[in-house]
Design a protein around this motif. Structure first.
Motif, PDB file in Angstrom:
ATOM      1  N   ALA A 124      12.412  -8.067   0.925  1.00 56.69           N
ATOM      2  CA  ALA A 124      11.961  -7.469  -0.333  1.00 56.69           C
ATOM      3  C   ALA A 124      12.934  -6.405  -0.832  1.00 56.69           C
ATOM      4  CB  ALA A 124      10.581  -6.845  -0.155  1.00 56.69           C
ATOM      5  N   LEU A 125      13.149  -6.426  -2.129  1.00 53.66           N
ATOM      6  CA  LEU A 125      13.884  -5.359  -2.800  1.00 53.66           C
ATOM      7  C   LEU A 125      12.852  -4.453  -3.443  1.00 53.66           C
ATOM      8  CD1 LEU A 125      16.600  -4.161  -3.813  1.00 53.66           C
ATOM      9  CD2 LEU A 125      16.372  -5.614  -5.847  1.00 53.66           C
ATOM     10  N   ILE A 126      12.888  -3.171  -3.083  1.00 52.76           N
ATOM     11  CA  ILE A 126      11.886  -2.225  -3.575  1.00 52.76           C
ATOM     12  C   ILE A 126      12.572  -1.006  -4.182  1.00 52.76           C
ATOM     13  CG2 ILE A 126      10.222  -2.953  -1.825  1.00 52.76           C
ATOM     14  CD1 ILE A 126      10.912  -0.299  -0.317  1.00 52.76           C
ATOM     15  N   GLU A 127      11.806  -0.189  -4.898  1.00 52.89           N
ATOM     16  CA  GLU A 127      12.319   1.104  -5.348  1.00 52.89           C
ATOM     17  C   GLU A 127      11.253   2.166  -5.147  1.00 52.89           C
ATOM     18  OE1 GLU A 127      13.567   0.756  -9.419  1.00 52.89           O
ATOM     19  OE2 GLU A 127      11.548   1.031 -10.211  1.00 52.89           O
ATOM     20  N   VAL A 128      11.728   3.370  -4.832  1.00 48.12           N
ATOM     21  CA  VAL A 128      10.845   4.492  -4.522  1.00 48.12           C
ATOM     22  C   VAL A 128      11.300   5.712  -5.307  1.00 48.12           C
ATOM     23  CG1 VAL A 128       9.951   5.976  -2.679  1.00 48.12           C
ATOM     24  CG2 VAL A 128      10.501   3.582  -2.195  1.00 48.12           C
ATOM     25  N   ARG A 188      12.655   9.039  -6.121  1.00 44.80           N
ATOM     26  CA  ARG A 188      13.615   9.783  -5.291  1.00 44.80           C
ATOM     27  C   ARG A 188      13.037  11.083  -4.730  1.00 44.80           C
ATOM     28  NH1 ARG A 188      19.027   8.315  -5.443  1.00 44.80           N
ATOM     29  NH2 ARG A 188      19.670  10.458  -5.069  1.00 44.80           N
ATOM     30  N   GLU A 189      12.043  11.640  -5.403  1.00 46.43           N
ATOM     31  CA  GLU A 189      11.425  12.873  -4.896  1.00 46.43           C
ATOM     32  C   GLU A 189      10.528  12.592  -3.687  1.00 46.43           C
ATOM     33  OE1 GLU A 189      11.031  16.316  -8.050  1.00 46.43           O
ATOM     34  OE2 GLU A 189       9.597  14.726  -8.486  1.00 46.43           O
ATOM     35  N   LYS A 190      10.210  11.315  -3.453  1.00 46.78           N
ATOM     36  CA  LYS A 190       9.256  10.980  -2.399  1.00 46.78           C
ATOM     37  C   LYS A 190       9.865  10.114  -1.300  1.00 46.78           C
ATOM     38  CE  LYS A 190       5.463  11.251  -5.733  1.00 46.78           C
ATOM     39  NZ  LYS A 190       4.304  10.570  -6.339  1.00 46.78           N
ATOM     40  N   ILE A 191      11.195   9.989  -1.295  1.00 45.92           N
ATOM     41  CA  ILE A 191      11.860   9.108  -0.331  1.00 45.92           C
ATOM     42  C   ILE A 191      11.612   9.554   1.109  1.00 45.92           C
ATOM     43  CG2 ILE A 191      14.115   8.421   0.564  1.00 45.92           C
ATOM     44  CD1 ILE A 191      15.085   8.203  -2.318  1.00 45.92           C
ATOM     45  N   THR A 192      11.749  10.839   1.380  1.00 42.66           N
ATOM     46  CA  THR A 192      11.589  11.336   2.750  1.00 42.66           C
ATOM     47  C   THR A 192      10.197  11.023   3.286  1.00 42.66           C
ATOM     48  OG1 THR A 192      13.169  13.133   2.372  1.00 42.66           O
ATOM     49  CG2 THR A 192      11.665  13.369   4.237  1.00 42.66           C
ATOM     50  N   GLN A 193       9.172  11.311   2.471  1.00 41.63           N
ATOM     51  CA  GLN A 193       7.788  11.048   2.897  1.00 41.63           C
ATOM     52  C   GLN A 193       7.555   9.554   3.098  1.00 41.63           C
ATOM     53  OE1 GLN A 193       8.882  12.966   0.279  1.00 41.63           O
ATOM     54  NE2 GLN A 193       7.140  14.096  -0.573  1.00 41.63           N
ATOM     55  N   PHE A 194       8.142   8.745   2.187  1.00 46.87           N
ATOM     56  CA  PHE A 194       7.974   7.292   2.269  1.00 46.87           C
ATOM     57  C   PHE A 194       8.569   6.764   3.571  1.00 46.87           C
ATOM     58  CE2 PHE A 194       9.910   3.081   1.680  1.00 46.87           C
ATOM     59  CZ  PHE A 194       8.774   2.327   1.414  1.00 46.87           C
ATOM     60  N   LYS A 195       9.788   7.174   3.878  1.00 48.95           N
ATOM     61  CA  LYS A 195      10.454   6.690   5.095  1.00 48.95           C
ATOM     62  C   LYS A 195       9.700   7.121   6.360  1.00 48.95           C
ATOM     63  CE  LYS A 195      15.274   6.010   3.765  1.00 48.95           C
ATOM     64  NZ  LYS A 195      16.665   6.394   4.055  1.00 48.95           N
ATOM     65  N   GLN A 196       9.210   8.341   6.356  1.00 45.94           N
ATOM     66  CA  GLN A 196       8.469   8.832   7.514  1.00 45.94           C
ATOM     67  C   GLN A 196       7.195   8.018   7.734  1.00 45.94           C
ATOM     68  OE1 GLN A 196       7.923  12.989   6.545  1.00 45.94           O
ATOM     69  NE2 GLN A 196       9.888  13.601   7.452  1.00 45.94           N
ATOM     70  N   TYR A 206       0.830  -1.208   0.000  1.00 45.00           N
ATOM     71  CA  TYR A 206       0.000   0.000   0.000  1.00 45.00           C
ATOM     72  C   TYR A 206       0.865   1.259   0.000  1.00 45.00           C
ATOM     73  CZ  TYR A 206      -2.592   3.858   2.112  1.00 45.00           C
ATOM     74  OH  TYR A 206      -3.115   5.094   2.384  1.00 45.00           O
ATOM     75  N   LEU A 207       1.909   1.256   0.823  1.00 43.72           N
ATOM     76  CA  LEU A 207       2.814   2.392   0.904  1.00 43.72           C
ATOM     77  C   LEU A 207       3.509   2.652  -0.428  1.00 43.72           C
ATOM     78  CD1 LEU A 207       4.730   2.286   4.312  1.00 43.72           C
ATOM     79  CD2 LEU A 207       3.346   4.148   3.392  1.00 43.72           C
ATOM     80  N   LEU A 208       3.996   1.591  -1.040  1.00 45.13           N
ATOM     81  CA  LEU A 208       4.698   1.732  -2.318  1.00 45.13           C
ATOM     82  C   LEU A 208       3.781   2.326  -3.378  1.00 45.13           C
ATOM     83  CD1 LEU A 208       6.742  -1.585  -2.359  1.00 45.13           C
ATOM     84  CD2 LEU A 208       7.660   0.733  -2.174  1.00 45.13           C
ATOM     85  N   ALA A 209       2.554   1.876  -3.419  1.00 43.55           N
ATOM     86  CA  ALA A 209       1.590   2.407  -4.397  1.00 43.55           C
ATOM     87  C   ALA A 209       1.325   3.893  -4.155  1.00 43.55           C
ATOM     88  CB  ALA A 209       0.285   1.618  -4.316  1.00 43.55           C
ATOM     89  N   SER A 210       1.408   4.293  -2.898  1.00 38.65           N
ATOM     90  CA  SER A 210       1.134   5.693  -2.540  1.00 38.65           C
ATOM     91  C   SER A 210       2.290   6.622  -2.884  1.00 38.65           C
ATOM     92  CB  SER A 210       0.837   5.797  -1.039  1.00 38.65           C
ATOM     93  OG  SER A 210      -0.283   5.009  -0.686  1.00 38.65           O
ATOM     94  N   TYR A 211       3.515   6.059  -2.977  1.00 35.69           N
ATOM     95  CA  TYR A 211       4.698   6.900  -3.203  1.00 35.69           C
ATOM     96  C   TYR A 211       5.451   6.511  -4.479  1.00 35.69           C
ATOM     97  CZ  TYR A 211       3.816   8.683   1.464  1.00 35.69           C
ATOM     98  OH  TYR A 211       3.229   9.267   2.553  1.00 35.69           O
ATOM     99  N   SER A 212       4.709   6.140  -5.500  1.00 34.47           N
ATOM    100  CA  SER A 212       5.273   5.833  -6.821  1.00 34.47           C
ATOM    101  C   SER A 212       6.405   4.809  -6.733  1.00 34.47           C
ATOM    102  CB  SER A 212       5.784   7.112  -7.504  1.00 34.47           C
ATOM    103  OG  SER A 212       4.756   8.055  -7.634  1.00 34.47           O
ATOM    104  N   LEU A 225       6.613   4.969   6.574  1.00 32.06           N
ATOM    105  CA  LEU A 225       6.994   3.599   6.915  1.00 32.06           C
ATOM    106  C   LEU A 225       7.297   3.483   8.407  1.00 32.06           C
ATOM    107  CD1 LEU A 225       7.799   0.723   5.865  1.00 32.06           C
ATOM    108  CD2 LEU A 225      10.138   1.601   5.660  1.00 32.06           C
ATOM    109  N   LYS A 226       8.046   4.430   8.925  1.00 31.28           N
ATOM    110  CA  LYS A 226       8.392   4.423  10.347  1.00 31.28           C
ATOM    111  C   LYS A 226       7.149   4.557  11.212  1.00 31.28           C
ATOM    112  CE  LYS A 226      11.352   6.752  13.736  1.00 31.28           C
ATOM    113  NZ  LYS A 226      12.332   7.852  13.956  1.00 31.28           N
ATOM    114  N   SER A 227       6.220   5.416  10.787  1.00 30.27           N
ATOM    115  CA  SER A 227       5.001   5.653  11.552  1.00 30.27           C
ATOM    116  C   SER A 227       4.101   4.416  11.585  1.00 30.27           C
ATOM    117  CB  SER A 227       4.239   6.833  10.956  1.00 30.27           C
ATOM    118  OG  SER A 227       2.973   6.990  11.568  1.00 30.27           O
ATOM    119  N   LEU A 228       3.857   3.843  10.403  1.00 29.09           N
ATOM    120  CA  LEU A 228       2.944   2.697  10.325  1.00 29.09           C
ATOM    121  C   LEU A 228       3.534   1.433  10.938  1.00 29.09           C
ATOM    122  CD1 LEU A 228       1.434   3.113   6.721  1.00 29.09           C
ATOM    123  CD2 LEU A 228       0.336   3.603   8.900  1.00 29.09           C
TER     124      LEU A 228
END
Length: 210
Positions: A174-178, A180-188, A154-160, A190-193
């Motif tokens: 898992a090996l994933i890719e995010v 690069r413009e959305k890495i900060t938001q993705f990590k935040q 779900y997170l990956l779909a939300s952050y391209s 991920l940590k929260s959820l």
């Protein structure tokens, strides 16, 4: 390099005759100078009898002036390569090369005439040439439980982002890719959820055209 930019999707072509000279304009995708020069060699091989093979290229981002070049190929200085490059720069599209092949008709066009002749084909092609967006991605590896995998997706779909590979063992690796413009938001997020239980470890960089 994080910022996405447009790139040429496929090669385009235009030809016209001006005062008995034939001008053939080719624009092709080219990621870098080497690719641009390879395409130039192909065009030269196909049009050996032509008098001039003038060219200009933007090898990377349209904002990267270092990765650009042009040549008048025997025409009076500044009448071909620079005007061609100026048209390419005006498109704000990267990773492409333009080549104008001239079969001379024996009638001089003059400096202004040459500038117009070498620019016109590009001006005809550039507004309608097919483009796609190139975005840059960062790869990460993470480990989570089977139950947490749905949240990761779900997170990956939300952050391209997307899953590249999954190894199902006692835990999921898992090996994933995010994007690069959305890495900060993705990590935040991920940590929260995941309450800090799942850490994304950086692997390397990739770029995709979408």
């Amino acid at each position: 390099m994080n910022k996405p930019y447009l790139i040429l999707d496929k090669a385009v072509f235009f030809q016209e005759e001006i005062k008995k000279s034939r001008f053939l304009t080719f624009i092709s995708p080219a990621a870098g100078k080497v690719a641009a020069m390879q395409y130039l060699a192909e065009i030269k091989a196909s049009h050996k009898d032509a008098r001039h093979h003038c060219w200009a290229y933007i090898g990377g981002s349209p904002k990267d002036s270092v990765n650009m070049g042009c040549s008048d190929d025997g025409e009076p200085k500044g009448t071909a390569g620079k005007p061609m490059l100026a048209v390419l720069q005006g498109t704000h599209v990267g990773e492409m090369v333009a080549i104008v092949v001239r079969y001379s008709g024996g009638i001089k066009l003059g400096t202004g005439g040459l500038v117009r002749a070498y620019s016109n084909g590009l001006q005809q092609l550039c507004p309608t040439m097919p483009k796609t967006e190139k975005r840059f991605y960062q790869q990460f590896q993470l480990q989570c439980s089977y139950a947490q995998m749905a949240t990761i997706e779900y997170l990956l779909a939300s952050y391209s982002g997307k899953i590249i590979h999954v190894d199902y063992q006692q835990a999921v690796v898992a090996l994933i890719e995010v994007d690069r413009e959305k890495i900060t938001q993705f990590k935040q997020k991920l940590k929260s959820l995941m309450q800090g239980q799942v850490i994304a470890k950086q692997i390397n960089t990739s770029a995709n055209a979408n």
